[in-house]
Motif scaffolding. Structure first.
Motif, PDB file in Angstrom:
ATOM      1  N   LEU A 257       0.709  -1.062   0.092  1.00 35.06           N
ATOM      2  CA  LEU A 257       0.004  -0.061  -0.016  1.00 35.06           C
ATOM      3  C   LEU A 257       0.815   1.135  -0.221  1.00 35.06           C
ATOM      4  N   GLU A 258       2.147   1.187   0.101  1.00 35.69           N
ATOM      5  CA  GLU A 258       3.065   2.196  -0.031  1.00 35.69           C
ATOM      6  C   GLU A 258       3.509   3.033  -1.111  1.00 35.69           C
ATOM      7  N   ALA A 259       3.903   4.123  -0.920  1.00 41.76           N
ATOM      8  CA  ALA A 259       4.431   4.982  -1.955  1.00 41.76           C
ATOM      9  C   ALA A 259       5.836   5.413  -1.580  1.00 41.76           C
ATOM     10  N   ILE A 260       6.545   5.890  -2.453  1.00 38.76           N
ATOM     11  CA  ILE A 260       7.792   6.623  -2.135  1.00 38.76           C
ATOM     12  C   ILE A 260       7.735   8.000  -2.854  1.00 38.76           C
ATOM     13  N   VAL A 261       7.653   9.193  -2.354  1.00 38.95           N
ATOM     14  CA  VAL A 261       7.559  10.375  -2.757  1.00 38.95           C
ATOM     15  C   VAL A 261       8.613  11.370  -2.805  1.00 38.95           C
ATOM     16  N   ARG A 262       8.632  12.282  -3.903  1.00 38.37           N
ATOM     17  CA  ARG A 262       9.866  13.071  -3.862  1.00 38.37           C
ATOM     18  C   ARG A 262       9.213  14.610  -3.680  1.00 38.37           C
TER      19      ARG A 262
ATOM     20  N   GLU B 110       6.129  14.344  -6.073  1.00 42.77           N
ATOM     21  CA  GLU B 110       5.758  13.492  -7.066  1.00 42.77           C
ATOM     22  C   GLU B 110       6.140  12.272  -6.660  1.00 42.77           C
ATOM     23  N   ILE B 111       5.260  11.218  -7.184  1.00 39.97           N
ATOM     24  CA  ILE B 111       5.407   9.767  -7.010  1.00 39.97           C
ATOM     25  C   ILE B 111       6.611   9.014  -7.456  1.00 39.97           C
ATOM     26  N   VAL B 112       7.588   8.350  -6.953  1.00 37.32           N
ATOM     27  CA  VAL B 112       8.601   7.757  -7.686  1.00 37.32           C
ATOM     28  C   VAL B 112       8.721   6.255  -7.581  1.00 37.32           C
ATOM     29  N   ASP B 113       7.882   5.890  -6.574  1.00 37.30           N
ATOM     30  CA  ASP B 113       7.630   4.155  -6.468  1.00 37.30           C
ATOM     31  C   ASP B 113       6.409   4.138  -5.989  1.00 37.30           C
ATOM     32  N   LEU B 114       5.962   2.951  -6.125  1.00 39.53           N
ATOM     33  CA  LEU B 114       4.634   2.417  -5.617  1.00 39.53           C
ATOM     34  C   LEU B 114       4.552   0.773  -5.354  1.00 39.53           C
ATOM     35  N   GLY B 115       3.860   0.692  -4.213  1.00 40.59           N
ATOM     36  CA  GLY B 115       3.508  -0.984  -4.056  1.00 40.59           C
ATOM     37  C   GLY B 115       2.680  -1.508  -4.841  1.00 40.59           C
ATOM     38  N   ASP B 116       2.532  -2.600  -4.799  1.00 38.90           N
ATOM     39  CA  ASP B 116       1.739  -3.352  -6.085  1.00 38.90           C
ATOM     40  C   ASP B 116      -0.040  -3.132  -5.681  1.00 38.90           C
ATOM     41  N   GLY B 117      -0.255  -2.805  -4.448  1.00 42.08           N
ATOM     42  CA  GLY B 117      -1.663  -2.748  -3.908  1.00 42.08           C
ATOM     43  C   GLY B 117      -2.269  -1.528  -4.176  1.00 42.08           C
ATOM     44  N   VAL B 118      -1.572  -0.334  -4.569  1.00 42.58           N
ATOM     45  CA  VAL B 118      -1.868   0.933  -4.864  1.00 42.58           C
ATOM     46  C   VAL B 118      -2.763   1.073  -5.994  1.00 42.58           C
ATOM     47  N   ARG B 119      -4.080   1.606  -5.760  1.00 43.82           N
ATOM     48  CA  ARG B 119      -5.087   1.540  -6.886  1.00 43.82           C
ATOM     49  C   ARG B 119      -5.024   2.982  -7.677  1.00 43.82           C
ATOM     50  N   HIS B 120      -5.084   3.984  -6.987  1.00 37.76           N
ATOM     51  CA  HIS B 120      -5.421   5.260  -7.490  1.00 37.76           C
ATOM     52  C   HIS B 120      -4.236   6.120  -8.102  1.00 37.76           C
ATOM     53  N   PHE B 121      -2.938   5.698  -8.035  1.00 45.68           N
ATOM     54  CA  PHE B 121      -2.036   6.592  -8.343  1.00 45.68           C
ATOM     55  C   PHE B 121      -0.857   5.810  -9.003  1.00 45.68           C
ATOM     56  N   SER B 122      -0.059   6.659 -10.030  1.00 48.14           N
ATOM     57  CA  SER B 122       0.751   5.972 -10.903  1.00 48.14           C
ATOM     58  C   SER B 122       2.231   6.855 -10.581  1.00 48.14           C
ATOM     59  N   VAL B 123       3.341   6.224 -10.821  1.00 50.94           N
ATOM     60  CA  VAL B 123       4.539   6.909 -10.524  1.00 50.94           C
ATOM     61  C   VAL B 123       4.486   8.176 -11.522  1.00 50.94           C
ATOM     62  N   GLY B 124       5.082   9.368 -11.200  1.00 52.66           N
ATOM     63  CA  GLY B 124       4.977  10.595 -11.906  1.00 52.66           C
ATOM     64  C   GLY B 124       3.838  11.489 -11.353  1.00 52.66           C
TER      65      GLY B 124
ATOM     66  N   THR C 224      10.447  19.116 -11.205  1.00 53.98           N
ATOM     67  CA  THR C 224      10.232  17.627 -11.029  1.00 53.98           C
ATOM     68  C   THR C 224      10.996  16.801 -11.823  1.00 53.98           C
ATOM     69  N   LEU C 225      11.270  15.467 -11.567  1.00 55.94           N
ATOM     70  CA  LEU C 225      12.225  14.738 -12.411  1.00 55.94           C
ATOM     71  C   LEU C 225      11.544  14.736 -13.763  1.00 55.94           C
ATOM     72  N   ARG C 226      10.385  14.802 -14.162  1.00 57.37           N
ATOM     73  CA  ARG C 226       9.750  14.664 -15.609  1.00 57.37           C
ATOM     74  C   ARG C 226      10.282  16.138 -16.089  1.00 57.37           C
ATOM     75  N   ALA C 227      10.146  17.092 -15.393  1.00 57.59           N
ATOM     76  CA  ALA C 227      10.403  18.445 -16.095  1.00 57.59           C
ATOM     77  C   ALA C 227      11.808  18.836 -16.790  1.00 57.59           C
TER      78      ALA C 227
END
Ligand code: ZN
Ligand code: ZN
Length: 338
Positions: free
Chosen positions: A26-31, A64-78, A335-338
């Motif tokens: 359920l976790e995320a790593i954010v920057r 910005e989200i940089v990594d996600l656990g398998d169970g996260v439904r509503h978000f994507s990396v970036g 952001t990393l994408r910028a």
């Protein structure tokens, strides 16, 4: 990664720590890409709060989200998200009734940016671990700049709860705000009007804050001058004498909410409160369920948090900027994408 660390009064340091990693589904790593000091952080840096260092500082950020656990439904990396100050599961009995700041699944009072309730890291760090991504994170709406939304993690949404809740009981009421303790009283001016206040009086001693409150739509009143009784009163002064004045300003049947943190036992004018049937509330704000509404008001142009800001500064200048203790700088980086 680098961790912006509160060491002692007026002493901050960048310290190295291992990067946090996703440890559960359920976790995320954010920057964090935009982060601001809470009014509490200003008190901490000044040595006015009873919290000894060292600990990671910061609990208001868009990240910005940089990594996600398998169970996260509503978000994507970036994805860009507002990260609430409190740690909460979204599923326990308290979270389900709108009290995520008192979540039962984590250590009591768990939060980012202080040692209260364990070490959850800080949002001035390079990275942070969010244990319940779907329950905690709130998407940044299109068109809203990260720097404008960072205070929605705490102070901006705290101000919204403080004025919108009593205004639901007293629609159209005039609101009296006793300011001076930081940004929350100033945010509350536009938020009270957005919540349907008939008018807003703003009391303070600082001419620059009074002038700013006037541009935000309030009638400015110098501290010590008479204030008309109001059904909805906000104490954002962090000043015991002003708290007492705020409580004496409540019109019969009305209420006063205090957002200031009083670290010492503080007297209350209970006889006057008794005489006017006054309700008094204070508390750690459970902001999570309210952040999306606050972001709508920012996206819709009804609320302009950047007007209260002392401006944006580069991320790497955090130590110098935070030691200045201004209301309310925002540290930013691309952001990393910028
Ligand atoms: Zn805070
Ligand atoms: Zn919970």
């Amino acid at each position: 990664m680098r961790v912006l660390t509160f060491v002692a009064a007026s002493k901050l340091e960048w310290r190295e720590a291992p990067d946090p990693t996703v440890a559960g589904p359920l976790e995320a790593i954010v920057r964090p890409v935009a982060a601001s000091p809470c009014d509490l952080d200003r008190a901490l840096v000044a040595g006015r709060a009873p919290l000894p260092g060292p600990f990671a500082l910061g609990h208001e950020a868009v990240a910005e989200i940089v990594d996600l656990g398998d169970g996260v439904r509503h978000f994507s990396v970036g994805d860009l998200v507002v990260v609430p100050w409190h740690i909460s599961c979204g599923a326990c009995a308290r979270c389900r009734v709108g009290l995520p700041a008192s979540c039962l699944a984590v250590t009591p009072r768990a939060m980012f940016g202080t040692p209260i309730g364990g070490d959850w890291g800080g949002l001035f760090s390079d990275l942070a671990r969010v244990p319940y991504a779907d329950a905690m994170l709130v998407p940044l709406p299109p068109g809203v700049r990260p720097a404008a939304a960072a205070p929605a993690s705490d102070n901006l949404t705290d101000a919204w709860i403080a004025v919108s809740r009593p205004l639901r009981q007293h629609p159209g009421a005039r609101v009296a705000i006793f300011g001076g303790g930081g940004c929350v009283g100033l945010y509350a001016v536009e938020l009270a009007l957005a919540a349907g206040a008939g008018a807003v009086d703003y009391v303070d001693k600082a001419p620059d804050r009074l002038a700013l409150a006037a541009t935000l739509g309030a009638r400015p009143i110098e501290r010590g001058a008479p204030v008309e009784p109001a059904l909805v009163v906000l104490d954002a002064s962090s000043h015991p004498a002003e708290l007492a004045r705020a409580l004496r300003t409540v019109a019969p049947g009305g209420s006063c909410h205090s957002v200031g943190i009083y670290f010492m036992d503080t007297p209350l004018p209970l006889l006057d409160m008794y005489g006017n049937d006054v309700t008094f509330t204070t508390g750690r704000p459970s902001v999570g369920p309210h952040i999306a509404r606050v972001l709508e008001l920012v996206a819709g142009g009804q609320v302009h948090p950047e007007k209260v800001s002392a401006g944006e500064a580069p991320w790497d200048s955090a130590i110098e900027v935070l030691l200045e203790r201004k209301v309310k700088p925002v540290l930013v980086r691309p952001t990393l994408r910028a």
